[in-house]
Scaffold this active site. Structure first.
Site, PDB file in Angstrom:
ATOM      1  N   HIS A   1       0.862  -1.185   0.000  1.00  0.00           N
ATOM      2  CA  HIS A   1       0.000   0.000   0.000  1.00  0.00           C
ATOM      3  C   HIS A   1       0.898   1.235   0.000  1.00  0.00           C
ATOM      4  O   HIS A   1       1.597   1.497   0.982  1.00  0.00           O
ATOM      5  CB  HIS A   1      -0.926   0.002   1.210  1.00  0.00           C
ATOM      6  CG  HIS A   1      -1.934  -1.105   1.189  1.00  0.00           C
ATOM      7  ND1 HIS A   1      -2.379  -1.746   2.325  1.00  0.00           N
ATOM      8  CD2 HIS A   1      -2.577  -1.697   0.147  1.00  0.00           C
ATOM      9  CE1 HIS A   1      -3.248  -2.680   2.000  1.00  0.00           C
ATOM     10  NE2 HIS A   1      -3.387  -2.668   0.671  1.00  0.00           N
TER      11      HIS A   1
ATOM     12  N   GLU B   1       1.362   3.827   2.939  1.00  0.00           N
ATOM     13  CA  GLU B   1       1.850   3.356   4.240  1.00  0.00           C
ATOM     14  C   GLU B   1       3.372   3.443   4.274  1.00  0.00           C
ATOM     15  O   GLU B   1       4.092   2.444   4.344  1.00  0.00           O
ATOM     16  CB  GLU B   1       1.338   1.945   4.496  1.00  0.00           C
ATOM     17  CG  GLU B   1      -0.179   1.907   4.614  1.00  0.00           C
ATOM     18  CD  GLU B   1      -0.766   0.505   4.607  1.00  0.00           C
ATOM     19  OE1 GLU B   1       0.005  -0.483   4.617  1.00  0.00           O
ATOM     20  OE2 GLU B   1      -2.012   0.388   4.574  1.00  0.00           O
TER      21      GLU B   1
ATOM     22  N   HIS C   1       3.040  -3.292   7.130  1.00  0.00           N
ATOM     23  CA  HIS C   1       1.980  -2.341   6.762  1.00  0.00           C
ATOM     24  C   HIS C   1       1.955  -1.174   7.740  1.00  0.00           C
ATOM     25  O   HIS C   1       2.649  -1.172   8.748  1.00  0.00           O
ATOM     26  CB  HIS C   1       0.613  -3.033   6.787  1.00  0.00           C
ATOM     27  CG  HIS C   1       0.329  -3.899   5.602  1.00  0.00           C
ATOM     28  ND1 HIS C   1      -0.590  -3.571   4.629  1.00  0.00           N
ATOM     29  CD2 HIS C   1       0.855  -5.089   5.220  1.00  0.00           C
ATOM     30  CE1 HIS C   1      -0.619  -4.520   3.710  1.00  0.00           C
ATOM     31  NE2 HIS C   1       0.252  -5.460   4.052  1.00  0.00           N
TER      32      HIS C   1
ATOM     33  N   GLU D   1       1.523  -4.418  11.534  1.00  0.00           N
ATOM     34  CA  GLU D   1       0.951  -3.084  11.385  1.00  0.00           C
ATOM     35  C   GLU D   1       1.657  -2.108  12.321  1.00  0.00           C
ATOM     36  O   GLU D   1       1.770  -2.352  13.522  1.00  0.00           O
ATOM     37  CB  GLU D   1      -0.547  -3.106  11.715  1.00  0.00           C
ATOM     38  CG  GLU D   1      -1.385  -4.024  10.836  1.00  0.00           C
ATOM     39  CD  GLU D   1      -1.824  -3.369   9.547  1.00  0.00           C
ATOM     40  OE1 GLU D   1      -1.461  -2.197   9.340  1.00  0.00           O
ATOM     41  OE2 GLU D   1      -2.539  -4.014   8.761  1.00  0.00           O
TER      42      GLU D   1
END
Length: 989
Positions: free
Chosen positions: A668, A671, A765, A850
């Site tokens: 992504h 990010e 991420h 994350e």
């Protein structure tokens, strides 16, 4: 029935203008009326009979006379009646026709800070938000300003003008979100409860013979020793380095940088000192707080905040004399150097050399080098980067580099009521339009230039790699509405922003409103700030991205996208991110971004510098091209391990039999924090840290640091050039449309086919709505248990080892928390990397890691926003956790255990200090851990005992060891015995 039979007419006779008599009866009557108006039919009846005007008059009368605020409940209930009526389109129209916006605005704007009027103000804000006329965004089209020709793509329809019919039932309860609640609820109905889908292992999604192409990317598994030596340490291609100043590349052979004095080259010595101190010294334990000196107190005024960040401004907002003198002496044209040009081709040799000379002159005048960065090499790499818009310029922060600030920044303490104030400002625009300038000063959709350089408005620019700003509109003298670009070939995912602004005055409060954000909530509401980079500060020796801005809030606005644009789906809401910035210098050029940018060109530069920095006789570092992207950019694959000790058969066999670890990131594009974590992991893996050495000697790391180069280059937030989320394409990727995912999956298939499936797969991420760092994993049992599935978990056998790595990280990494980890498998995540690698390759330890865009609300970093240092540290800590995970494994080799014991020996004093505490702690910790897991999984079999190692606790502010802590490490019985023997030997000495 009551409405039909005249109940409302009777109630309006009872509810009189302001009086101090019969107030209990009046209050009861207003409550009954409000209850009746919850019915749409009664609300329509009220509109038809003109009751909206009557309710507004009653509100004005009671508000004007109740100066002592004695009858707040009556006033609130009258407003609730209006709120229920405003749920209808006809009700909103009647409210606007009766000057309701003006009336509520004028009667309430002076009451916003009065806590006793909270019940009234809250309802007023909801009514104003409901009745504010909905409108489309001020853009010529909903789709991205950039288009890329992809086979099979369908042209998007132009944006349709909205009418009130689009909002007939758009009466969602608008909550005045000034609270501190930021919980993100998981949707249990999305959980996968089909055991066959959870446990079945699908076949290959391609012909098996195709897998052999990946053998060339795993040469370390088959090459001879001579071939290995020839592969490692190859020089860069001449065309890439002909303009690169290699004096700026840190190498073992050069103790100092050419042309720099001792102080200016001190970063290199600092790195050497850092390497001598093991990463183990940074391990956390016990959730202790950081040293107070490393914190910045919340609630500072803007000037104080800038001063504490090292900006050269005194509290009055004037530039300090030494800075003024330095800038005048250099006399740089900030607008020219803040976005230097890129040459279009290598055939034009004059411009590249001319640009390189300018950069060299800047470096000589302002010699503050950045570790693992080289502006000249960056320039050379930028010329090879292909963008959809064919960018001609580079952003100065990416070219010049970034050094982390000396200390972490606290989360911003949110001012109470800031959202309400901003909503009232939006209403003021509607009812007092003559105050609005409404001048477009930048647009990707309109001819350039739009800005008069002689005017006093700010100048904006975003046509550079990873840049994203589509349009800037001057609203008032010091306020600008900004719109970010949708992802290429998409009309969605407006969140990431990165742009240059210049022409400012120092210490003047400029407000920026980004009005087309998409996510329904954001950490900007809970302490997060945007990032800012000042070119003047960089030239003065402080090339640093810092968190900046105040009066920040994120809220739903009145802009909508029609159902015609969304393809018949429900209309899309937009959100505003608003913040105020006081810039540090007059006539500076500053860059503002959603988060610390990390471009594709920065990655390619970093990889080359890393390759040059290692000793090829010790470190095997190889760059391969996994594939070419749709946009024609190379997707790098990095292999890191240790060179075999010799060319003997035994050493080569040990080299080839090392297990694999696979790490990926940046699928992504928005990010960017994932890239900083990856940067920390890569730098650590090639370092001389003893833990890194052990890792290289025992593992082969296959790293894909950027899975979506095209998205990163073109400023996307979520998607590829095809306009799709690549992390939803892992089930059946196409070699032509999703090449990076296709070949990443192919590489994993190949490793699995030769019996070399990774011990751990992890995809890095970033997370926009949670704090801390945490893992998502996969568990059949936990998913069925959470979904309360009829299929009992007792019949399912599952290795609970997937929980081990996050538990290790919870003990090691200051930013990590186990409490936010989840091991549920959702239907909507079936095509993500984590789930596909778990199901199809059988990797039980398949994770998504994350990292919050904001910071931490627990542990040593509690109350602090993440800087790049903390993110890079997280990457190194992840690598350390892989070593401890291996030490816990039953299959851990005798050689690794011996090396680990030797490493522990380096902490001899620490171990001796805590040996007396080991015996008493083992039993309690063992029962704590084993009971915790066996309660959840009936079939769990725990055969591991626990050994303890002693580490120092690291204080990032003083760069010193503060005190001793103990770290529990679950080891195999053999490892436990070995380390226990080691401890005994230490004690006897």
């Amino acid at each position: 029935m009551l409405g039909i039979n005249g109940a409302m007419e009777l109630l309006f006779k009872v509810i009189t203008p302001y009086t101090q008599k019969r107030t209990r009866i009046i209050r009861a009557a207003t409550e009954v009326l409000a209850a009746l108006l919850k019915s749409k039919s009664n609300s329509r009846r009220a509109v038809n009979r003109g009751y909206v005007t009557s309710l507004l008059r009653l509100h004005q009368d009671w508000h004007g006379h109740d100066t002592a605020n004695t009858y707040v409940l009556i006033r609130r209930t009258l407003l609730l009646c209006l709120k229920h009526i405003a749920n209808l389109r006809s009700g909103r129209e009647a409210f606007l026709a009766a000057q309701g916006m003006e009336i509520l605005f004028s009667t309430t704007q002076n009451c916003l800070d009065d806590r006793s009027l909270e019940p009234v103000v809250s309802v007023v804000v909801q009514i104003l938000r409901q009745c504010y006329p909905k409108s489309p965004l001020p853009l010529v089209t909903a789709t991205s300003a950039y288009a890329f020709p992809v086979p099979g793509s369908i042209p998007s329809e132009p944006l349709c003008v909205l009418t009130e019919e689009d909002f007939e039932d758009d009466a969602d309860e608008e909550v005045d979100k000034d609270s501190d609640s930021e919980e993100v609820k998981d949707q249990d109905d999305d959980l996968e409860t089909d055991v066959n889908k959870l446990s079945s292992k699908p076949g290959l999604d391609r012909p098996e013979e195709e897998l052999m192409q990946y053998e060339a990317m795993c040469l370390e598994l088959s090459c001879s020793f001579e071939e290995l030596k020839s592969q490692s340490g190859d020089d860069l291609k001449f065309e890439e380095t002909q303009y690169a100043n290699h004096h700026h590349i840190p190498t073992v052979a050069s103790p100092k940088w050419h042309g720099l004095n001792k102080d200016q080259s001190s970063w290199k010595q600092g790195r050497e000192d850092m390497v001598q101190t093991s990463l183990l010294s940074k391990v956390k334990m016990g959730r202790s707080t950081m040293h107070p000196a490393s914190r910045k107190g919340p609630g500072m005024n803007p000037c104080q905040n800038m001063q504490s960040d090292g900006f050269g401004i005194d509290y009055s907002g004037k530039e300090t004399p030494d800075i003024q003198a330095s800038l005048k002496q250099d006399a740089w044209d900030i607008d020219v150097i803040s976005c230097p040009m890129i040459s279009a081709s290598f055939s034009n040799s004059a411009r590249p050399r001319e640009t390189a000379e300018v950069i060299d002159k800047l470096l000589q005048t302002h010699p503050k080098p950045v570790p693992f960065h080289d502006p000249c090499l960056y320039m050379a790499k930028a010329r090879r980067t292909r963008s959809v818009a064919d960018f001609k310029t580079m952003a100065f922060p990416d070219l010049w580099g970034h050094r982390p600030p000396p200390s972490a920044q606290s989360m911003l303490e949110r001012k109470c009521g800031v959202q309400r104030i901003k909503i009232f400002e939006d209403v003021r625009r509607l009812i007092q339009p003559t105050d609005i300038i409404n001048k477009v000063v930048f647009s990707l959709d309109e001819p350039w230039p739009l800005q008069d350089t002689a005017s006093d408005c700010l100048r904006f620019y975003s046509k550079f790699e990873s840049g994203n700003l589509r349009k800037a509109i001057q609203v008032r003298e010091l306020e600008y509405d900004l719109l970010v670009n949708a992802d290429v070939n998409s009309s969605q995912h407006q969140q990431w922003f990165y742009f240059k602004v210049s022409g400012m005055r120092a210490a003047v409060p400029y407000r920026f409103n980004i009005i087309n954000c998409e996510k329904p909530n954001s950490q900007f509401n809970y302490g997060m700030q945007p990032t800012l980079y000042s070119v003047k500060e960089a030239l003065l020796g402080r090339p640093t991205w810092i968190r900046m801005g105040y009066e920040i809030c994120y809220y739903k606005n009145h802009y909508r996208q029609s159902t015609a644009v969304t393809g018949g789906a429900s209309q899309k809401h937009f959100y505003t991110l608003t913040f105020v910035v006081n810039f540090p210098h007059n006539e500076d050029a500053c860059y503002l971004a959603y988060h610390y940018p990390y471009t594709y060109t920065a990655l390619m530069t970093h990889l080359d510098i890393l390759e040059k920095s290692v000793n090829p006789k010790q470190v095997y570092f190889r760059q391969d091209v996994l594939c070419q992207t749709l946009g024609g950019n190379s997707c790098p694959l990095v292999t890191i391990t240790a060179m075999p000790e010799s060319d003997s058969a035994d050493h080569l066999e040990q080299f080839r039999q090392r297990p694999c670890q696979v790490i990926t990131a940046r699928v992504h594009p928005g990010e960017s924090n994932a890239s900083w974590v990856m940067k920390g992991a890569l730098e650590f893996l090639v370092s001389s840290d003893p833990v890194a050495t052990l890792l290289r000697e025992n593992f082969i790391f296959k790293v894909i640091p950027m899975l979506n180069p095209d998205g990163v280059i073109n400023g996307n937030h979520r998607c590829s050039l095809k306009g799709e989320d690549l992390n939803r394409q892992w089930l059946s990727p196409s070699a032509h449309l999703q090449p990076t995912i296709y070949h990443a999956k192919g590489l994993l298939y190949y490793l699995s086919s030769i019996g070399r499936s990774p011990r751990v797969f992890c995809d890095f991420h970033g997370h926009s709505q949670k704090k801390n760092v945490f893992l998502y994993g996969c568990s059949i049992k936990e998913t069925l248990w959470q979904a309360e599935s009829a299929m009992g978990t007792s019949t399912v056998l599952e290795d609970v080892g997937y929980r081990t790595l996050p538990k290790i990280l919870d003990k090691l990494a200051p930013a990590f928390t186990m409490s936010s980890c989840s091991f549920l498998v959702e239907k909507s995540r079936a095509s993500t990397a984590r789930v596909v690698v778990w199901r199809e390759m059988g990797v039980s330890r398949s994770y998504t890691m994350e990292s919050s865009f904001c910071g931490c609300n627990q542990g040593p970093y509690q109350g602090l926003q993440f800087g790049t240092s903390e993110l890079e540290e997280m990457g190194a800590m992840f690598c350390l956790s892989l070593l401890i995970l291996e030490l816990k494994s039953v299959s851990c080799s005798h050689q690794l255990l011996t090396c680990a014991a030797t490493l522990l020996n380096a902490e001899e004093e620490a171990l001796d200090h805590h040996l007396q505490r080991i015996a008493s702690s083992v039993s309690s910790i063992y029962h704590q851990y084993s009971s915790e897991e066996t309660n959840l999984f009936e079939t769990a079999d725990y055969t591991h005992s626990f050994a303890f190692s002693g580490w120092y606790q690291y204080d990032s502010s003083s760069k010193s060891m503060l005190k001793m802590v103990t770290l529990p490490i679950s080891l195999s019985p053999r490892a436990d015995r070995m380390l226990s023997l080691h401890f005994t030997n230490q004690l006897s000495h």
